[in-house]
Design an enzyme around this catalytic site. Sequence first.
Site, short mmCIF file in Angstrom:
data_model
loop_
_atom_site.label_atom_id
_atom_site.label_comp_id
_atom_site.label_asym_id
_atom_site.label_seq_id
_atom_site.Cartn_x
_atom_site.Cartn_y
_atom_site.Cartn_z
N LYS A 1 0.81 -1.14 -0.04
CA LYS A 1 -0.09 -0.15 -0.20
C LYS A 1 0.88 1.37 -0.05
O LYS A 1 1.67 1.36 0.82
CB LYS A 1 -1.05 -0.12 1.31
CG LYS A 1 -2.23 0.66 1.22
CD LYS A 1 -3.10 0.20 2.16
CE LYS A 1 -4.19 1.08 2.42
NZ LYS A 1 -4.98 0.85 3.87
N VAL A 2 0.75 2.03 -1.00
CA VAL A 2 1.71 3.39 -1.20
C VAL A 2 0.52 4.42 -1.19
O VAL A 2 -0.54 4.60 -1.49
CB VAL A 2 2.50 3.44 -2.28
CG1 VAL A 2 3.43 2.08 -2.45
CG2 VAL A 2 1.50 3.45 -3.60
#
Length: 218
Positions: free
Chosen positions: A83-84
């Site tokens: 997750k960014v």
Amino acid sequence: MKFFVDTGDIEEIKSLAATGMVDGVTTNPSLIAKSGRDFLELIKEICEIVDGPVSAEVAATDYETMRKEAEVLRKIADHVAVKVPLTEDGLRVCKELSDDGTMVNVTLCFSPAQAILAAKAGASFVSPFVGRLDDISQDGLQLISDIVRIYDNYPNFDTEVLVASIRNPLHIVDSAKMGAHVMTSPPSVIRQLYKHPLTESGLAAFVKDWKKTGQSIL
Ligand code: G3P
């Protein structure tokens, strides 16, 4: 619609999985802090319980460090979705990981324009935050409707709309009506979905009438 659970609570994940409500799990730094658990150990444990995508978020905000953190996270299991954040550096990491076959969940999406960028960067998931928009008196569900419509116009966009920051059952039902692919919800809101007063009163009446028959199935 796929159901992801937005939690770092292993017992909640196990309990909801027992009724088929867990197609994946999402976490974020706040949920990890709440769990009090070691981040990497917790993600590993969740991956052993759940077969679907398990989102694990980078902690850094600069490209170089996020890229290194992503390497650690994606090695935990093949079904980890890194997750960014939806920033230029975050999307650079997204593009590289996606090109390399790793699932990426682009988080903190608050506009249709940002969702277009996430799709172009090859994200597996984009996470628009419905509740946080509602919190500032903007229409969170309108954002879902806009993104679904835009993605439908472009069949080469493979990104799934992952409705996040869910506060109530209507966020889930309305997102499903719009055709959002996935929702991620706190366990408490999923549990609200089971409930209906007519189910409870109907069941009470059946139990009462069954007793009158004096019979037993077992
Ligand atoms: O994990 C992302 C999102 O679901 C967070 O929700 O309730 O902190 O706005 P919330």
